[in-house]
Design a protein around this motif. Structure first.
Motif, PDB file in Angstrom:
ATOM      1  N   CYS A   1      37.467  47.221  38.692  1.00  0.00           N
ATOM      2  CA  CYS A   1      38.795  46.697  38.322  1.00  0.00           C
ATOM      3  C   CYS A   1      39.744  47.832  37.948  1.00  0.00           C
ATOM      4  CB  CYS A   1      38.687  45.715  37.158  1.00  0.00           C
ATOM      5  SG  CYS A   1      38.059  44.098  37.616  1.00  0.00           S
ATOM      6  N   ALA A   2      39.247  48.814  37.211  1.00  0.00           N
ATOM      7  CA  ALA A   2      40.087  49.939  36.799  1.00  0.00           C
ATOM      8  C   ALA A   2      40.550  50.756  38.005  1.00  0.00           C
ATOM      9  CB  ALA A   2      39.326  50.825  35.816  1.00  0.00           C
ATOM     10  N   VAL A   3      39.632  51.059  38.906  1.00  0.00           N
ATOM     11  CA  VAL A   3      39.997  51.812  40.113  1.00  0.00           C
ATOM     12  C   VAL A   3      40.979  51.005  40.955  1.00  0.00           C
ATOM     13  CG1 VAL A   3      39.101  52.722  42.305  1.00  0.00           C
ATOM     14  CG2 VAL A   3      37.893  53.199  40.165  1.00  0.00           C
ATOM     15  N   GLY A   4      40.700  49.723  41.127  1.00  0.00           N
ATOM     16  CA  GLY A   4      41.596  48.865  41.903  1.00  0.00           C
ATOM     17  C   GLY A   4      42.990  48.803  41.314  1.00  0.00           C
ATOM     18  N   THR A   5      43.065  48.675  39.998  1.00  0.00           N
ATOM     19  CA  THR A   5      44.369  48.623  39.324  1.00  0.00           C
ATOM     20  C   THR A   5      45.111  49.944  39.474  1.00  0.00           C
ATOM     21  OG1 THR A   5      43.543  46.990  37.748  1.00  0.00           O
ATOM     22  CG2 THR A   5      45.508  48.226  37.106  1.00  0.00           C
TER      23      THR A   5
END
Length: 144
Positions: free
Chosen positions: A30-34
């Motif tokens: 989620c962090a990388v995607g965001t």
């Protein structure tokens, strides 16, 4: 020669360790995607693309960001609702394996600097390696 000799089975995370491992994968994805979704131009610039081209191609980076955000959110939602996480783990591993292939081919063709392409392929391969132990099943039956 003992025909009934049991082979040691690979270790598989269980209980709280498995939960933490799975949650960490979901949160990281989620962090990388965001990050990629919200900083698409900067993400492309890191690969050596000029600002004008990065601005024009930002939508491609955003697609990758949305993919990772959806895979991470799906994994975390499955965990929170007590559903099976295997499908989300496999989907993430397949996406990461595809990324390894793309980064490796792009580096081999000279589209990415060797150090950067290798780092990106290694990071994607790390995603596969991190999820793999969570997909193993323990088989217990006759002859095993």
């Amino acid at each position: 020669m003992n025909a009934q000799r049991r082979r040691p089975t690979p270790k598989r995370p269980t209980g709280p360790i498995r939960t933490l491992h799975t949650a960490t994968l979901g949160i990281t994805r989620c962090a990388v995607g965001t990050l990629v979704l919200t900083r698409a131009v900067d993400t492309l610039r890191i690969t050596g693309v000029d600002r004008l081209t990065a601005t024009r191609l930002a939508w491609v980076a955003r697609l990758a960001g949305i993919r990772d955000l959806a895979l991470g959110a799906g994994l975390l939602t499955a965990m929170a609702t007590g559903r099976d996480t295997a499908t989300w783990l496999w989907a993430g591993m397949i996406a990461d394996a595809a990324d390894v292939s793309v980064f490796t081919a792009s580096t081999a063709r000279g589209h990415l600097p060797p150090a950067l392409g290798t780092a990106m392929a290694t990071a994607a391969l790390g995603g596969v390696a991190a999820a793999a132990p969570l997909t193993r099943t323990t088989h217990t039956g006759p002859g095993e």
